[in-house]
Design an enzyme around this catalytic site. Structure first.
Site, PDB file in Angstrom:
ATOM      1  N   ASN A 199      -2.992   2.602 -10.219  1.00  0.00           N
ATOM      2  CA  ASN A 199      -3.451   1.847  -9.047  1.00  0.00           C
ATOM      3  C   ASN A 199      -3.414   0.370  -9.426  1.00  0.00           C
ATOM      4  O   ASN A 199      -3.084   0.006 -10.560  1.00  0.00           O
ATOM      5  CB  ASN A 199      -4.860   2.306  -8.628  1.00  0.00           C
ATOM      6  CG  ASN A 199      -5.246   1.742  -7.263  1.00  0.00           C
ATOM      7  OD1 ASN A 199      -4.485   1.860  -6.303  1.00  0.00           O
ATOM      8  ND2 ASN A 199      -6.398   1.113  -7.163  1.00  0.00           N
ATOM      9  N   LYS A 200      -3.764  -0.469  -8.477  1.00  0.00           N
ATOM     10  CA  LYS A 200      -3.677  -1.919  -8.668  1.00  0.00           C
ATOM     11  C   LYS A 200      -4.287  -2.357  -9.997  1.00  0.00           C
ATOM     12  O   LYS A 200      -5.335  -1.855 -10.409  1.00  0.00           O
ATOM     13  CB  LYS A 200      -4.388  -2.599  -7.490  1.00  0.00           C
ATOM     14  CG  LYS A 200      -4.418  -4.110  -7.501  1.00  0.00           C
ATOM     15  CD  LYS A 200      -3.063  -4.752  -7.676  1.00  0.00           C
ATOM     16  CE  LYS A 200      -2.021  -4.307  -6.682  1.00  0.00           C
ATOM     17  NZ  LYS A 200      -0.639  -4.687  -7.065  1.00  0.00           N
ATOM     18  N   ARG A 212      10.221  -0.834  -4.966  1.00  0.00           N
ATOM     19  CA  ARG A 212       8.971  -0.840  -5.741  1.00  0.00           C
ATOM     20  C   ARG A 212       8.878   0.507  -6.475  1.00  0.00           C
ATOM     21  O   ARG A 212       8.875   1.555  -5.839  1.00  0.00           O
ATOM     22  CB  ARG A 212       7.751  -1.057  -4.842  1.00  0.00           C
ATOM     23  CG  ARG A 212       7.747  -2.425  -4.170  1.00  0.00           C
ATOM     24  CD  ARG A 212       6.383  -2.786  -3.644  1.00  0.00           C
ATOM     25  NE  ARG A 212       5.467  -3.184  -4.706  1.00  0.00           N
ATOM     26  CZ  ARG A 212       4.152  -3.340  -4.524  1.00  0.00           C
ATOM     27  NH1 ARG A 212       3.608  -3.096  -3.345  1.00  0.00           N
ATOM     28  NH2 ARG A 212       3.367  -3.737  -5.517  1.00  0.00           N
ATOM     29  N   ASP A 261      -1.592   4.830  -6.431  1.00  0.00           N
ATOM     30  CA  ASP A 261      -0.149   4.710  -6.186  1.00  0.00           C
ATOM     31  C   ASP A 261       0.630   5.896  -6.719  1.00  0.00           C
ATOM     32  O   ASP A 261       1.714   6.207  -6.245  1.00  0.00           O
ATOM     33  CB  ASP A 261       0.385   3.419  -6.787  1.00  0.00           C
ATOM     34  CG  ASP A 261      -0.025   2.244  -5.931  1.00  0.00           C
ATOM     35  OD1 ASP A 261      -1.170   1.776  -6.092  1.00  0.00           O
ATOM     36  OD2 ASP A 261       0.764   1.851  -5.049  1.00  0.00           O
ATOM     37  N   GLY A 292       0.870  -1.175   0.000  1.00  0.00           N
ATOM     38  CA  GLY A 292       0.000   0.000   0.000  1.00  0.00           C
ATOM     39  C   GLY A 292       0.904   1.221   0.000  1.00  0.00           C
ATOM     40  O   GLY A 292       1.856   1.301   0.792  1.00  0.00           O
TER      41      GLY A 292
END
Ligand code: MRU
Length: 351
Positions: free
Chosen positions: A246-247, A90, A236, A48
């Site tokens: 985002n995801k 990341r 993100d 997250g």
């Protein structure tokens, strides 16, 4: 709200809730070295966007306590090297780079090394505390925006365990529960690593929020069959024009929201905005190991040597986003203009 916290800082010790073990086990891990922090982030033990930023900040501040030098120049060089290492864990969530930049910039050059060490720890603690306050504010704004809507869909986990507390996209559900509002949340399971089923469903159940699990491919049918009234997701990285990473699977939901003419909301703190990029084209998309798709819970579900494409995020164009909810207020289109205005106002307030 009594959900376990994602990050604890106790007596100079960094502990994280091991999200790999959820929902079956609530386990805390102590991260002692920079390598522990890097590993916890890359293996999604902590995940997250805001949570990885906070963890990296504590990790870098802790590592700096052991730098064996009296020269501030050398101290800064070591700090930059370690920050670069953590930033590589990341690439998509900009909160990680943002938190590390904040630490690097937190020490005036007049300090002694000892004072600089203290300053770094203070800055990490501030980042942590500010995130909790921001998420609460996001929850309040999101509640006002959702109005009478009760049937809401979400993807991934943008909840309390993805932040310091409360979450972003899940914050209105936690706060709504405290205020007696009855939401019916539909959570997409979020292939390949199931942040929806393992984390969001668990987290909302802890809060007593009504939550129903669906697979990602059921989203269109569920919107139509169950009368979903709105979709809310986290982020993100958000570009100047509102394009939002985002995801993976978020873009599908945004397209469905447009097709079914329901609002599509993004909830994120201002630390998730990246004004150095004009559009989503410049957002680096993390690609993750093939095994996340070819294996489920350690069991192989695809033929050996299958070629795999595993992007962890997608980019939703700003034009598909009804509004972006931040701790400083709700941003409506036109994003090119309104994002810059809100963030500049914010900077003006701070200086
Ligand atoms: O790969 P993950 O689990 O770190 O992806 C997380 C998301 O996409 C979240 O929606 C985003 O980071 C916001 S968390 C408040």
């Amino acid at each position: 709200m009594s959900i376990p916290l994602s990050i604890k800082w106790n007596n100079q010790k960094l502990e994280i809730l091991n999200q790999q073990k959820l929902p079956l086990e609530v386990e805390y891990l102590t991260l002692e070295t920079l390598e522990d922090v890097y590993d916890a982030i890359i293996t999604l033990k902590v995940r997250g966007a805001p949570a990885i930023g906070i963890t990296a900040a504590y990790g870098l501040a802790s590592a700096a306590q052991h730098y064996n030098t009296n020269s501030l120049d050398e101290f800064q060089q070591l700090l930059v090297k370690d920050a670069l290492y953590l930033a590589g864990s990341r690439p998509t969530a900009v909160n990680l780079a943002w938190a590390l930049e904040r630490l690097k910039g937190s020490k005036p050059l007049t300090l002694t090394v000892q004072e600089a060490k203290g300053r770094l720890l203070e800055e990490a603690i501030s980042i942590h505390k500010e995130d909790e306050a921001s998420c609460r504010k996001i929850g309040e704004f999101a509640l006002s925006l959702l109005g009478n809507h009760t049937k809401v869909m979400t993807i991934c986990n943008a909840g309390t365990i993805a932040t310091a507390k409360y979450g972003t996209a899940l914050a209105p559900f936690h706060l709504g529960k405290e205020q007696g509002k009855k939401f019916q949340v539909f959570a997409c399971e979020t292939r390949p690593v199931f942040q929806g089923s393992r984390l969001t469903v668990w987290e909302l159940q802890q809060s007593g929020v009504d939550v129903t699990l669906i697979t990602d491919g059921m989203a269109a049918h569920t919107i139509s069959a169950k009368g979903i009234e709105a979709i809310i997701v986290g982020a993100d990285r958000i570009a100047t024009n509102g394009d939002t990473a985002n995801k993976i699977g978020t873009l599908n939901l945004a397209l469905l929201a447009a097709a079914y003419q329901i609002p599509f909301y993004v909830a994120a703190p201002i630390s998730t905005f990246d004004l150095t990029i004009e559009s989503g084209k410049a957002i680096p998309i993390e690609e993750r190991p093939a095994e996340e798709i070819t294996h489920v819970a350690g069991k192989q579900v695809a033929p050996p040597n299958t070629r795999v494409y595993n992007p962890a995020f997608d980019v939703t164009p700003g034009r598909l986003i009804t509004a972006i909810i931040t701790e400083k207020g709700i941003i409506h289109p036109e994003y090119n203009k309104n994002i810059v205005t809100l963030l500049r106002t914010q900077k003006g307030e701070e200086s």
